[in-house]
Design a protein around this motif. Structure first.
Motif, mmCIF file in Angstrom:
data_model
loop_
_atom_site.group_PDB
_atom_site.id
_atom_site.type_symbol
_atom_site.label_atom_id
_atom_site.label_comp_id
_atom_site.label_asym_id
_atom_site.label_seq_id
_atom_site.Cartn_x
_atom_site.Cartn_y
_atom_site.Cartn_z
ATOM 1 N N ASN A 1 0.817 -1.134 -0.022
ATOM 2 C CA ASN A 1 -0.026 0.093 0.013
ATOM 3 C C ASN A 1 0.867 1.240 0.068
ATOM 4 O OD1 ASN A 1 -2.723 -1.571 0.095
ATOM 5 N ND2 ASN A 1 -2.189 -1.596 2.323
ATOM 6 N N TYR A 2 2.185 1.163 0.408
ATOM 7 C CA TYR A 2 3.115 2.342 0.538
ATOM 8 C C TYR A 2 4.302 2.173 -0.519
ATOM 9 C CZ TYR A 2 0.484 2.741 4.892
ATOM 10 O OH TYR A 2 -0.365 2.973 6.087
ATOM 11 N N ILE A 3 4.641 1.000 -0.861
ATOM 12 C CA ILE A 3 5.709 0.920 -1.569
ATOM 13 C C ILE A 3 5.327 0.144 -3.071
ATOM 14 C CG2 ILE A 3 8.267 0.167 -1.570
ATOM 15 C CD1 ILE A 3 7.837 -0.252 1.350
ATOM 16 N N ALA A 4 5.822 0.810 -4.170
ATOM 17 C CA ALA A 4 5.680 0.280 -5.571
ATOM 18 C C ALA A 4 7.065 -0.553 -6.048
ATOM 19 C CB ALA A 4 5.248 1.114 -6.470
ATOM 20 N N ARG A 5 8.229 0.279 -5.852
ATOM 21 C CA ARG A 5 9.565 -0.337 -6.426
ATOM 22 C C ARG A 5 10.504 -0.161 -5.397
ATOM 23 N NH1 ARG A 5 11.331 2.515 -11.444
ATOM 24 N NH2 ARG A 5 12.938 0.821 -11.761
ATOM 25 N N GLY A 6 11.694 -1.016 -5.322
ATOM 26 C CA GLY A 6 12.866 -0.667 -4.527
ATOM 27 C C GLY A 6 13.276 -2.114 -3.801
ATOM 28 N N THR B 1 2.037 -0.230 13.962
ATOM 29 C CA THR B 1 3.535 0.054 13.925
ATOM 30 C C THR B 1 4.076 0.100 12.645
ATOM 31 O OG1 THR B 1 3.600 -1.075 16.046
ATOM 32 C CG2 THR B 1 5.670 -0.342 14.908
ATOM 33 N N ILE B 2 3.630 -0.782 11.776
ATOM 34 C CA ILE B 2 4.158 -0.981 10.381
ATOM 35 C C ILE B 2 3.623 0.502 9.721
ATOM 36 C CG2 ILE B 2 3.999 -2.030 8.135
ATOM 37 C CD1 ILE B 2 3.934 -4.845 9.546
ATOM 38 N N ASP B 3 2.437 0.698 9.908
ATOM 39 C CA ASP B 3 1.954 1.820 9.035
ATOM 40 C C ASP B 3 2.583 3.195 9.648
ATOM 41 O OD1 ASP B 3 0.083 0.363 7.685
ATOM 42 O OD2 ASP B 3 -1.704 0.617 9.079
ATOM 43 N N GLU B 4 2.964 3.173 10.728
ATOM 44 C CA GLU B 4 3.594 4.608 11.252
ATOM 45 C C GLU B 4 5.073 4.492 10.691
ATOM 46 O OE1 GLU B 4 5.185 5.859 15.368
ATOM 47 O OE2 GLU B 4 2.814 6.078 15.210
#
Length: 292
Positions: free
Chosen positions: A55-60, A136-139
């Motif tokens: 939901n936060y990261i597309a690449r890397g 915690t992950i979301d923050e």
């Protein structure tokens, strides 16, 4: 808004007698590659963690470090196996009777027999654990994304400046190209006059040679496509989003056009500016590798 593929985020949350710490960091990668390091106790949530991170990261290439501390009184308990104790006692009584021995079995003795008493983990509220971990992950992920956005802003400004420099070079080549044809025509006329001395110049033959030269060194199509690619790159940067792959393709196309311009060049000034152009394109390609 564009995002860099380099970022870092950290969060620590305590609740329900538990403490979670999550750290997220990333570097460049062609695709999304997530590596998670966490206690075995949390392995059950790995699939959910990966889904949440998408939901936060597309690449890397993303490294996620999760630590967990249970600050409660413990979740272990003692389990009494009555049927097994009864089985032990039955056989002990049978042995005493069979061999004529005194049966001196006490409770303390029986309790030490294997598996009469065992330690076992008490079941925990998995949904409660997941909600604390997810929070915690979301923050950490939001902090991570914010860092990527800040770095992305720096990349955008640098790339736009490089695109402006490339457009200046393209404009120079556009202005210079007609001049080299006229200069070639003058040089060719002078050379013919030098060779033929007072004899009349065949103007039609001269024009034919100039036309052949002009066709050989013409880079009009390449310049039009190159300018179009530069403008598309600029517009894409302004639009933002997950644009790294698109920009990488555009950079390859710009490099292709620059190579063709250099291969057709018969003029030192255009060659020099063409080399500058390729240098700027290579810098752009390197920066684009950092964009999500």
């Amino acid at each position: 808004m564009i995002k860099s593929m380099t970022g870092f985020g950290r969060s620590e949350i305590t609740g329900h007698n538990r403490k979670f710490t999550v750290e997220i960091k990333s570097v460049n990668h062609r695709y999304l590659d997530v590596n998670i390091k966490m206690p075995k106790k949390l392995n059950y949530f790995e699939a959910a963690i990966r889904t949440e991170l998408k939901n936060y990261i597309a690449r890397g290439k993303v490294d996620v470090f999760i630590s967990y501390e249970d600050m409660g009184d413990g979740n272990s308990g003692v389990r009494y196996n009555r049927s097994l104790a009864e089985e032990y006692l039955k056989y002990l009584n049978s042995m005493a009777e069979e061999f004529g021995l005194d049966n001196d079995v006490r409770v303390s003795t029986l309790s030490r027999y294997p598996d009469v008493f065992t330690m076992e983990e008490q079941s925990e509220n998995e949904e409660e654990i997941w909600q604390d971990l997810k929070k915690t992950i979301d923050e950490a992920a939001r902090m991570f994304v914010d860092a990527r956005i800040v770095e992305g802003g720096h990349l955008k400004a640098d790339l736009l400046a490089k695109l402006d420099s490339m457009l200046e070079i393209v404009s120079f080549i556009e202005e210079r190209s007609p001049q080299i044809i006229e200069e070639y025509k003058v040089r060719l006329r002078d050379r013919i006059h030098e060779l033929l001395e007072d004899r009349e110049t065949d103007e039609s033959r001269l024009l034919t040679e100039v036309a052949i030269f002009a066709d050989r060194v013409c880079v009009d199509e390449e310049l039009v496509r190159l300018r179009s690619h530069i403008e598309t790159t600029r517009n894409t940067l302004v639009e933002g989003g997950s644009i790294g792959r698109k920009l990488d393709f555009l950079a390859q196309e710009m490099n292709r056009e620059a190579n063709t311009i250099l291969s057709k060049s018969n003029d030192l000034e255009i060659s020099n500016r063409g080399i500058e152009l390729k240098t700027e394109i290579e810098k752009v390609r390197e920066q684009i590798q950092n964009i999500e």
